[in-house]
Design an enzyme around this catalytic site. Structure first.
Site, mmCIF file in Angstrom:
data_model
loop_
_atom_site.group_PDB
_atom_site.id
_atom_site.type_symbol
_atom_site.label_atom_id
_atom_site.label_comp_id
_atom_site.label_asym_id
_atom_site.label_seq_id
_atom_site.Cartn_x
_atom_site.Cartn_y
_atom_site.Cartn_z
ATOM 1 N N ALA A 1 0.742 -1.043 -0.086
ATOM 2 C CA ALA A 1 -0.064 -0.184 -0.027
ATOM 3 C C ALA A 1 0.368 1.069 -0.347
ATOM 4 O O ALA A 1 0.017 2.388 -0.480
ATOM 5 C CB ALA A 1 -0.724 -0.092 1.638
ATOM 6 N N LYS B 1 -7.363 -0.018 -21.900
ATOM 7 C CA LYS B 1 -7.564 1.073 -22.775
ATOM 8 C C LYS B 1 -9.074 1.734 -23.512
ATOM 9 O O LYS B 1 -8.461 0.656 -23.955
ATOM 10 C CB LYS B 1 -6.266 1.676 -23.386
ATOM 11 N N GLU C 1 7.798 7.018 -25.265
ATOM 12 C CA GLU C 1 8.187 7.880 -24.378
ATOM 13 C C GLU C 1 9.168 9.078 -24.021
ATOM 14 O O GLU C 1 9.697 8.482 -25.266
ATOM 15 C CB GLU C 1 7.812 6.606 -23.109
ATOM 16 N N HIS D 1 2.304 -5.451 -23.411
ATOM 17 C CA HIS D 1 1.595 -4.534 -23.548
ATOM 18 C C HIS D 1 1.305 -4.614 -25.057
ATOM 19 O O HIS D 1 0.314 -4.878 -25.944
ATOM 20 C CB HIS D 1 1.927 -2.985 -23.390
ATOM 21 N N ARG E 1 -4.771 5.850 -32.930
ATOM 22 C CA ARG E 1 -3.389 6.432 -32.061
ATOM 23 C C ARG E 1 -4.508 6.192 -30.247
ATOM 24 O O ARG E 1 -5.604 6.891 -29.820
ATOM 25 C CB ARG E 1 -3.218 7.514 -31.715
ATOM 26 N N MET F 1 -7.926 7.144 -40.919
ATOM 27 C CA MET F 1 -7.789 6.819 -42.597
ATOM 28 C C MET F 1 -7.040 7.764 -43.421
ATOM 29 O O MET F 1 -7.499 8.987 -43.443
ATOM 30 C CB MET F 1 -8.642 6.180 -43.224
ATOM 31 N N SER G 1 -11.281 11.950 -34.003
ATOM 32 C CA SER G 1 -10.495 12.222 -32.687
ATOM 33 C C SER G 1 -11.413 12.318 -31.601
ATOM 34 O O SER G 1 -12.922 13.197 -32.173
ATOM 35 C CB SER G 1 -9.782 13.748 -33.080
HETATM 36 C C1 BG6 Z 1 4.229 0.633 -17.708
HETATM 37 C C2 BG6 Z 1 5.187 0.192 -18.060
HETATM 38 O O1 BG6 Z 1 3.744 -0.942 -17.737
HETATM 39 O O2 BG6 Z 1 3.489 1.365 -19.015
HETATM 40 C C3 BG6 Z 1 6.875 1.254 -17.913
HETATM 41 O O3 BG6 Z 1 6.461 -0.377 -17.049
HETATM 42 C C4 BG6 Z 1 5.500 2.364 -18.251
HETATM 43 O O4 BG6 Z 1 7.775 1.833 -18.175
HETATM 44 C C5 BG6 Z 1 3.670 1.876 -18.873
HETATM 45 O O5 BG6 Z 1 5.634 3.231 -18.809
HETATM 46 C C6 BG6 Z 1 3.338 3.253 -19.496
HETATM 47 O O6 BG6 Z 1 1.939 3.386 -19.654
HETATM 48 P P1 BG6 Z 1 1.303 3.919 -19.988
HETATM 49 O O7 BG6 Z 1 -0.390 3.823 -20.258
HETATM 50 O O8 BG6 Z 1 1.452 5.351 -19.349
HETATM 51 O O9 BG6 Z 1 1.260 4.539 -21.241
#
Ligand code: BG6
Length: 482
Positions: free
Chosen positions: A13, A190, A224, A248, A368, A377, A398
């Site tokens: 926590a 998402k 990122e 992911h 996106r 498209m 969008s």
């Molecule tokens: C996490 C990773 O799972 O996802 C991180 O450990 C990353 O490194 C993050 O920054 C990105 O998540 P999001 O939702 O911001 O794309």
């Protein structure tokens, strides 16, 4: 939602994940009326010896960010639901105490026919999963006499390779049934990832086109614009493939590539995802680029000679009737020029190009995921005006414009609600996890053994140039003229 008490126990926590993601997501659910204060209690558990109020004040800062004055009242009410218990992750004492506290709450709130539901959220490193799960099983399951359920939520990294993941799965699998285990991959929460199935299977447009006859290549990209500062110690042990690509991006690939499920039942959907993963061919060395940004090892928690990749492009090939010959290019990187996650589906050239417009680029469908959710498209149209010339333009959906004022839920919020409802559709099943590790383990071992090394790249750049060359080799054509 069912009747009876609901105890949500956040283990770890006082850690980052709990503070930044779990508690804020719980707060949003509370605000929207999904957590009824007459039934719900939240327990924080960690080793640090602090009081209830200390935990509350640590969390508070993360809840009030951007909050209105009405929200502030809600924050106070929400924080009142939280109790703290301290204890170790491998000793029975703390867990016995936790069970006692939960039971007090259940007894005070449960009507005679109400059931006791317990949701254990492990915001912890996986090394302690087995012992924590063992403790929960032995000391915190007194609710089973009262009906209700016990569920366990775990996060990645779920193992480091096939062998360690299977070991972990076995250890937890001996204690809990698969239906009780919720493996979170927050990308599955998402909005635009959840939209993929609808898009593909509820639209006639896409049905006949979504295959090797029409699609030239697919890119799934994560960028990122910041590095690994502050979590270099964790990151260095895992690297970008385990952190982003193996989970992911691969989950997104499954939803882009899978066949239509028999129904929307979680098992039917996950069956199809597993089939895609099992159809991925071994990764070819020529189709991998690794990178590490300059300055990565300056972080004191990162070893000076680390060869951990912070960037990677990997081409996956799916060996089935729909996708043979279509490269799926997965790309992820830290410290790049922008923050963005998107899927780009590039179509083949139009045969017999009478407009001579080929050089302007191909049709492309872009989804996106973030930031600013959108789908567009890219298509060729007549350049407006007297001349008969062509130009590339966009059909654009969008979300910010089309759904003004609609709040898009945070991934964790949605996924935690699913765990309360008992819906496993957006969670990773054990065989899915195994198949995902099978794809990447040989490559990861070669990197770990120093057989493959990352190329340097400048922070704020697009990554190593070799990655663009690989993209081109895989058949991606950059669109010009727009
Ligand atoms: C996490 C990773 O799972 O996802 C991180 O450990 C990353 O490194 C993050 O920054 C990105 O998540 P999001 O939702 O911001 O794309």
């Amino acid at each position: 939602l069912e009747n009876g008490t609901l105890s949500i126990i956040v283990l770890g926590a006082s850690g980052d994940l709990a503070k930044k993601k779990t508690f804020p997501a719980l707060f949003h659910l509370f605000k929207q009326g999904f957590l009824n204060p007459n039934e719900v209690h939240i327990f924080g558990y960690a080793r640090t010896k602090i009081s209830d109020d200390e935990l509350r004040s640590r969390i508070r800062g993360y809840l009030i960010q951007g909050a209105s004055s009405k929200d502030l009242e809600g924050v106070t009410k929400f924080l009142q639901l939280i109790k703290y218990v301290s204890g170790s992750y491998d000793g029975e004492e703390g867990f016995r105490q936790l069970d006692k506290e939960i039971a007090v709450h259940e007894d005070s709130k449960n009507s005679a026919d109400g059931s006791s539901r317990r949701l254990f959220y492990l915001a912890l490193p996986p090394s302690v999963y087995p012992s924590v799960c063992g403790m929960i099983k032995n000391y915190c399951m007194n609710n089973s006499d009262h009906g209700g359920w016990t569920r366990i939520v775990v996060e990645k990294p779920f193992g480091k390779d096939l062998e360690s993941a299977e070991k972990l799965s076995n250890q937890i699998g001996e204690l809990f049934d698969e239906s009780q285990i919720y493996r979170i991959d927050h990308y599955l929460g998402k909005e635009l990832v959840q939209n993929l199935l609808v898009l593909r299977f509820a639209n006639r447009f896409f049905l006949p086109l979504w295959n090797r006859d029409n699609i030239e290549n697919v890119q799934i990209v994560f960028r990122e614009d910041f590095g690994t500062e502050g979590r270099g110690g964790y990151f260095d042990e895992y690297g970008i493939i385990r952190d982003i690509i193996q989970n992911h991006l691969l989950q997104v690939l499954c939803l882009v590539a899978m066949e239509k499920p028999v129904s929307l039942k979680p098992e039917h959907i996950r069956d199809e995802k597993v089939k895609v993963l099992q159809s991925v061919l071994p990764i070819n060395d020529d189709e991998v680029v690794l990178g590490q940004y300059d300055g990565y090892t300056d972080d004191p928690t990162v070893p000076d000679h680390s060869n951990t990749p912070t960037f990677s492009t990997v081409v996956l090939r799916i060996h089935n009737e729909r996708w043979e010959g279509v490269p799926f290019i997965l790309k992820a990187g830290k410290a790049l020029n922008s923050r963005k996650a998107e899927i780009r589906v590039q179509f083949k050239d139009v045969p017999g190009d009478i407009f001579r417009c080929k050089k302007q680029g191909r049709n492309e469908f872009v989804i996106r995921l973030q930031p600013s959710e959108a789908m567009y498209m890219k298509l060729t149209v007549k350049q407006p005006g007297l001349e008969m010339s062509t130009v590339q333009s966009e059909l654009d959906l969008s979300y910010g414009q089309r759904y003004q004022g609609v709040a898009i839920p945070e991934a964790y919020e949605r996924l935690i609600l699913d765990t309360i409802k008992g819906d496993q559709q957006h969670f990773v099943r054990r065989d899915e996890l195994k198949a995902a590790w099978e794809i990447f383990t040989p490559l990861l071992h070669r990197i770990d053994n120093g057989e493959l090394n990352p190329l340097p790249y400048k922070p704020g750049s697009r990554g190593p140039e070799a990655a663009d060359a690989l993209l081109e080799k895989a058949g991606y054509v950059q669109t010009h003229g727009y």
